[in-house]
Scaffold this motif. Structure first.
Motif, PDB file in Angstrom:
ATOM      1  N   GLU A 261       3.812   9.427   0.275  1.00  0.00           N
ATOM      2  CA  GLU A 261       2.443   9.310  -0.224  1.00  0.00           C
ATOM      3  C   GLU A 261       2.162  10.334  -1.329  1.00  0.00           C
ATOM      4  O   GLU A 261       1.352  10.087  -2.212  1.00  0.00           O
ATOM      5  CB  GLU A 261       1.446   9.445   0.927  1.00  0.00           C
ATOM      6  CG  GLU A 261       1.512   8.251   1.883  1.00  0.00           C
ATOM      7  CD  GLU A 261       0.282   8.117   2.761  1.00  0.00           C
ATOM      8  OE1 GLU A 261      -0.844   8.162   2.229  1.00  0.00           O
ATOM      9  OE2 GLU A 261       0.464   7.972   3.985  1.00  0.00           O
TER      10      GLU A 261
ATOM     11  N   LYS B 183       0.208   7.368  -9.256  1.00  0.00           N
ATOM     12  CA  LYS B 183      -1.130   6.837  -9.551  1.00  0.00           C
ATOM     13  C   LYS B 183      -1.822   7.667 -10.623  1.00  0.00           C
ATOM     14  O   LYS B 183      -2.424   7.123 -11.560  1.00  0.00           O
ATOM     15  CB  LYS B 183      -1.967   6.821  -8.274  1.00  0.00           C
ATOM     16  CG  LYS B 183      -3.384   6.297  -8.472  1.00  0.00           C
ATOM     17  CD  LYS B 183      -4.150   6.278  -7.164  1.00  0.00           C
ATOM     18  CE  LYS B 183      -5.586   5.804  -7.391  1.00  0.00           C
ATOM     19  NZ  LYS B 183      -6.355   5.766  -6.113  1.00  0.00           N
TER      20      LYS B 183
ATOM     21  N   LEU C 111       4.578   1.881   1.827  1.00  0.00           N
ATOM     22  CA  LEU C 111       5.712   2.438   1.087  1.00  0.00           C
ATOM     23  C   LEU C 111       6.297   3.635   1.838  1.00  0.00           C
ATOM     24  O   LEU C 111       7.521   3.795   1.914  1.00  0.00           O
ATOM     25  CB  LEU C 111       5.281   2.856  -0.319  1.00  0.00           C
ATOM     26  CG  LEU C 111       5.017   1.722  -1.310  1.00  0.00           C
ATOM     27  CD1 LEU C 111       4.300   2.247  -2.544  1.00  0.00           C
ATOM     28  CD2 LEU C 111       6.316   1.040  -1.710  1.00  0.00           C
TER      29      LEU C 111
ATOM     30  N   PHE D  62       3.497   8.767  -4.418  1.00  0.00           N
ATOM     31  CA  PHE D  62       2.588   7.691  -4.824  1.00  0.00           C
ATOM     32  C   PHE D  62       1.366   8.270  -5.536  1.00  0.00           C
ATOM     33  O   PHE D  62       0.910   7.739  -6.553  1.00  0.00           O
ATOM     34  CB  PHE D  62       2.149   6.868  -3.619  1.00  0.00           C
ATOM     35  CG  PHE D  62       1.332   5.655  -3.997  1.00  0.00           C
ATOM     36  CD1 PHE D  62       1.947   4.436  -4.231  1.00  0.00           C
ATOM     37  CD2 PHE D  62      -0.052   5.743  -4.131  1.00  0.00           C
ATOM     38  CE1 PHE D  62       1.198   3.325  -4.593  1.00  0.00           C
ATOM     39  CE2 PHE D  62      -0.807   4.634  -4.495  1.00  0.00           C
ATOM     40  CZ  PHE D  62      -0.179   3.417  -4.725  1.00  0.00           C
ATOM     41  N   LYS D  63       0.839   9.376  -5.016  1.00  0.00           N
ATOM     42  CA  LYS D  63      -0.315  10.014  -5.645  1.00  0.00           C
ATOM     43  C   LYS D  63       0.020  10.457  -7.065  1.00  0.00           C
ATOM     44  O   LYS D  63      -0.776  10.258  -7.993  1.00  0.00           O
ATOM     45  CB  LYS D  63      -0.755  11.220  -4.815  1.00  0.00           C
ATOM     46  CG  LYS D  63      -1.968  11.945  -5.372  1.00  0.00           C
ATOM     47  CD  LYS D  63      -2.352  13.132  -4.501  1.00  0.00           C
ATOM     48  CE  LYS D  63      -3.550  13.875  -5.096  1.00  0.00           C
ATOM     49  NZ  LYS D  63      -3.918  15.057  -4.261  1.00  0.00           N
TER      50      LYS D  63
ATOM     51  N   THR E 169       0.833  -1.201   0.000  1.00  0.00           N
ATOM     52  CA  THR E 169       0.000   0.000   0.000  1.00  0.00           C
ATOM     53  C   THR E 169       0.869   1.253   0.000  1.00  0.00           C
ATOM     54  O   THR E 169       2.071   1.205   0.306  1.00  0.00           O
ATOM     55  CB  THR E 169      -0.902   0.040   1.243  1.00  0.00           C
ATOM     56  OG1 THR E 169      -0.070   0.121   2.418  1.00  0.00           O
ATOM     57  CG2 THR E 169      -1.777  -1.209   1.328  1.00  0.00           C
ATOM     58  N   SER E 170       0.251   2.385  -0.297  1.00  0.00           N
ATOM     59  CA  SER E 170       0.985   3.648  -0.288  1.00  0.00           C
ATOM     60  C   SER E 170       1.469   3.964   1.129  1.00  0.00           C
ATOM     61  O   SER E 170       2.561   4.511   1.312  1.00  0.00           O
ATOM     62  CB  SER E 170       0.092   4.782  -0.804  1.00  0.00           C
ATOM     63  OG  SER E 170      -1.072   4.934  -0.003  1.00  0.00           O
ATOM     64  N   GLU E 171       0.661   3.604   2.128  1.00  0.00           N
ATOM     65  CA  GLU E 171       1.055   3.830   3.513  1.00  0.00           C
ATOM     66  C   GLU E 171       2.294   3.022   3.883  1.00  0.00           C
ATOM     67  O   GLU E 171       3.206   3.524   4.551  1.00  0.00           O
ATOM     68  CB  GLU E 171      -0.095   3.487   4.465  1.00  0.00           C
ATOM     69  CG  GLU E 171      -1.293   4.418   4.355  1.00  0.00           C
ATOM     70  CD  GLU E 171      -2.286   3.983   3.300  1.00  0.00           C
ATOM     71  OE1 GLU E 171      -1.953   3.053   2.519  1.00  0.00           O
ATOM     72  OE2 GLU E 171      -3.379   4.562   3.235  1.00  0.00           O
TER      73      GLU E 171
END
Length: 227
Positions: free
Chosen positions: A153, A160, A145, A156-157, A141-143
């Motif tokens: 995060e 995505k 990572l 990651f956003k 998950t992003s969390e």
């Protein structure tokens, strides 16, 4: 140029100008002479597939460039099956991103009690896996990572958002050829403070259907390159 490492399907070299050269090979992943894009070993050699994978990658990298999406792609020499790219650091020991437009494959193996194989995933579903052959490329998950110090995060956003936009561009191109993209795998890296798409964009990283039947990667490559 200086060799960085020899890969299963590509060799990587450091260029004098600071960029990186990817040399595409005719070796394919698989086992016992059978092509399998998801395999972790080289199983066969197909003459000319290196150049075809490069041509496919160039096609899509050029599309992304026109759309204003920054990637590691700079230029390509098709005759020598080589692509010059920007240097980029991997996240951790490597991070892969899958965008799913349909529920199938490992998604169904995990969540099949809640959704049917082939069901639409409106807007696209993005998931990340760590590159770890021994552990079967586990989901993350992003969390997680962020906690592990692999990727913030915010990054990651950004990854995505890029993944969804890139997938839509590729899906539209395939649709123009009567093909339907079900899912696609990407790899991202870190360059000058931002996340950018790296590696290649080839048929071996896509699950594509035509008239309700999955299209084998070799056939898909020919269809993509035929205008």
């Amino acid at each position: 140029m200086k060799m960085i490492y020899l890969g299963k399907t590509k060799d990587v070299y450091q260029l004098d100008n600071g960029n990186v050269l990817l040399k595409f090979k005719d070796d394919c992943t698989g086992a016992d002479g059978v092509f399998d894009p998801g395999a972790n070993t080289v199983g066969l050699t197909i003459e000319g597939i290196g150049k075809q994978n490069l041509q496919t990658s160039v096609r899509y990298f050029e599309m992304l460039k026109k759309a204003g999406i920054r990637t590691h792609y700079i230029s390509a020499d098709i005759d020598n099956a080589a692509m010059e790219v920007l240097p980029a650091k991997p996240f951790g020991k490597g991070l892969e991103v899958i965008c799913r437009l349909k529920a199938t494959g490992s998604f169904i193996r995990r969540y099949g009690a809640y959704i049917e194989d082939g069901a639409d995933l409106p807007g696209g579903y993005v998931e990340a896996t760590l590159k770890d052959d021994a552990k079967g490329d586990p989901l993350i998950t992003s969390e997680a990572l962020a906690v592990l110090g692999i990727m913030s995060e915010d990054l990651f956003k950004s990854m995505k958002e890029q993944t969804l936009r890139i997938t839509q561009i590729i899906a539209e191109d395939l649709k123009s050829k009567g093909l339907e993209l079900w899912d696609i795998k990407f790899e991202f890296g870190y360059n000058n403070g931002e996340v950018i798409l790296i590696d290649e964009i080839s048929s071996g990283n896509m699950r594509v259907y035509k008239n309700g039947k999955i299209v084998p990667p070799m056939d898909l490559t020919r269809m993509i390159l035929t205008d």
